[in-house]
Write an enzyme that holds these catalytic residues in place. Structure first.
Site, PDB file in Angstrom:
ATOM      1  N   HIS A 104     -11.182 -16.254  -0.145  1.00 32.71           N
ATOM      2  CA  HIS A 104     -10.706 -15.973   1.204  1.00 32.71           C
ATOM      3  C   HIS A 104      -9.191 -15.989   1.317  1.00 32.71           C
ATOM      4  O   HIS A 104      -8.639 -15.467   2.288  1.00 32.71           O
ATOM      5  CB  HIS A 104     -11.310 -16.979   2.186  1.00 32.71           C
ATOM      6  CG  HIS A 104     -12.784 -16.831   2.359  1.00 32.71           C
ATOM      7  ND1 HIS A 104     -13.351 -16.277   3.484  1.00 32.71           N
ATOM      8  CD2 HIS A 104     -13.820 -17.140   1.533  1.00 32.71           C
ATOM      9  CE1 HIS A 104     -14.673 -16.262   3.357  1.00 32.71           C
ATOM     10  NE2 HIS A 104     -14.973 -16.785   2.187  1.00 32.71           N
ATOM     11  N   ASP A 163      -1.047 -14.849   4.164  1.00 31.46           N
ATOM     12  CA  ASP A 163      -2.409 -15.117   4.614  1.00 31.46           C
ATOM     13  C   ASP A 163      -3.363 -14.142   3.946  1.00 31.46           C
ATOM     14  O   ASP A 163      -3.042 -12.948   3.817  1.00 31.46           O
ATOM     15  CB  ASP A 163      -2.511 -14.960   6.135  1.00 31.46           C
ATOM     16  CG  ASP A 163      -3.384 -16.016   6.779  1.00 31.46           C
ATOM     17  OD1 ASP A 163      -4.251 -16.585   6.078  1.00 31.46           O
ATOM     18  OD2 ASP A 163      -3.209 -16.289   7.977  1.00 31.46           O
TER      19      ASP A 163
END
Length: 498
Positions: free
Chosen positions: A172, A388
């Site tokens: 992720h 991110d």
């Protein structure tokens, strides 16, 4: 804590399992009452829970407590299998290796990673326990989907115990370039752990390419150019099987959030929020875990710059910053909280007026109804991480705006920027650019704002969490169990097709 001996019984067998560091629920104490199960916050739970419920699968993960771990239990349509951790393992495996070694290393070393042998030993031990628990409850030929950086050794450890199951792994967070990853003293062991999977998924093509380049460098495999279509970008050929790597950008339960956004409770709450913050004031909103990668410091400095230059005032603009508590025993995170709260105090002390502070700061967890109402109340959503993997807040904001209202300011270093180019993209390291982009978002003409939001919503609707899961699981199924015809023809060394 020794690895428990988990027995494999037929009534526990599950054909589809998600394995993640945390269960989608956690035990929460309420005064003197017995602890109760509460839904866990976070993007991973929001993304995976609807998929698992739809397939009536099982979730293997830590229960969030270092005390006695409960036995497996059923939530509606979902079986939960808690994995025990003791206090020292939580400290060394989770706070240490996962979040003080891997997390900063994988986020461009925004904070310097620490490399400690004791942390690595605990990480390996806990990954082994997760593999054993998973092996015990997976039905013959089951599909097992392992999640994220805390469990990168589990694919190989599970394959040793259960070669019959199909194994997928999804990361992720960003996967760093080889030059950065190679700093890790246990780099080969981690890569070999990932190579236990049949399919290794990343948020973006760059992550998959970084991984394939890393395997090539560590194992001196032969590189063969060519022709892998997206989302699968390359293949590592092993003795007897293949491992495929590809990009599968994660998303959200768009339909569920849209339905919530249309509810009367959310609409009324959004109106109350606007009224309490000053009615005509423009609202800028940030919703982040309190993490040094999220760019909260830079965002606050840019907001302070706009106030100092009189481009905005506390009378006409307010910033609401939700900072969800995160990893508060890790030193980097304690320092981050102190910095942010000092910045908020300085801004409010310098530019605030009686009854009108420019920054409303909440260090708390917000439930989905309140979050949807905040999204609807906001004129500008600020998603400005320094790095991110994806950032689902950006997509949630878009899904929560069926009125086509609001502007999205999005860091170009968030994975979401590759999918949402109609946002106002910005380099958060460039403070004057960040100031200008925030100001432009406040002044965005209605026609352009609606056009941008309409395009953003089209993408988020078409590429929701179900599309993400179908895409990954379809690729995993197409890869079979990794069996390769003509096994004797495969060289013992790894060969990478990229």
């Amino acid at each position: 804590m020794d690895t428990p001996r988990v027995r494999h019984t037929a009534d526990q067998e599950t054909e589809f399992l998600v394995v993640a560091n945390r269960l989608p629920v956690h035990l929460e104490a309420h005064g003197t009452a017995e602890p109760r199960w509460q839904r866990s916050p976070g993007g991973l739970v929001s993304a995976l829970e609807p998929i698992l419920r739809a397939r009536r699968g099982a979730w293997v993960g830590w229960a969030g407590t270092t005390g006695d771990t409960p036995v497996a239990f059923h939530d509606p349509d979902l079986r939960l299998h808690p994995v025990p951790l003791n206090e020292s393992e939580y400290r060394d495996y989770y706070e240490g290796f996962s979040n003080a070694t891997l997390w900063p290393l994988f986020h461009d070393a925004v904070a310097p990673p620490e490399f400690k042998q004791a942390w690595w030993q605990s990480y390996r031990q806990v990954n082994q326990r997760f593999a054993e628990h998973t092996a015990a409850v997976a039905a013959p030929g089951a599909t097992v989907w392992i999640q994220d950086y805390q469990l990168m050794l589990v694919p190989a450890l599970l394959r040793e115990r259960r070669p019959d199951v199909r194994i997928g792994f999804f990361l992720h967070i960003p996967f760093p370039p080889p030059e950065l990853f190679l700093q890790l003293p246990w780099r080969t062991e981690v890569v070999d752990g990932l190579l236990g999977a049949d399919l290794v998924g990343f948020q973006l093509p760059g992550g998959a390419r970084n991984f394939l380049q890393l395997v090539r460098r560590l194992h001196r495999g032969e590189s063969v150019a060519g022709g892998q279509p997206t989302p699968v970008l390359g293949t590592v050929r092993l003795p007897g099987r293949t491992v495929r790597a590809g990009a599968f950008p994660i998303s959200i339960d768009t339909a569920g959030l849209e339905a919530l956004a249309h509810s009367e409770a959310v609409r009324e709450r959004a109106q109350r929020i606007r009224h309490r913050l000053g009615g005509s004031r423009k609202i800028m909103l940030g919703v982040d875990r309190l993490d040094y990668t999220k760019g909260i410091d830079q965002r606050l400095r840019a907001f302070e710059g706009l106030l100092a230059k009189n481009r905005i005032t506390a009378q006409d603009t307010v910033l609401v910053q939700i900072a969800t508590p995160s990893r508060e025993r890790v030193e980097h995170y304690r320092r981050q909280r102190a910095r942010v709260e000092a910045q908020v105090g300085r801004i409010n002390g310098t530019f605030g007026q009686v009854g009108r502070v420019p920054v409303h700061y909440l260090h708390t967890t917000v439930d989905r109804t309140e979050l949807a109402a905040l999204y609807q109340a906001a004129d500008v959503m600020l998603v400005t991480p320094l790095r991110d993997g994806m950032n689902l807040v950006a997509k949630e904001f878009v899904a929560a705006r069926p009125d086509l209202g609001g502007a999205l300011v999005l860091s170009e270093f968030a994975g979401a920027a590759h999918e949402l180019p109609q946002a106002l993209l910005v380099n958060p390291h460039h403070l004057s650019e960040l100031e200008d982009t925030m100001a432009a978002a406040l002044d965005l003409e209605e026609r352009e704002r609606r056009h941008r939001m309409r395009e953003l919503r089209r993408h988020v609707r078409e590429r929701d969490v179900h599309h993400w899961a179908r895409s990954f699981l379809s690729a995993l199924s197409e890869g079979g169990h990794g069996a390769v015809p003509g096994e004797s023809e495969i060289p013992a060394r790894r060969t990478i097709v990229a």
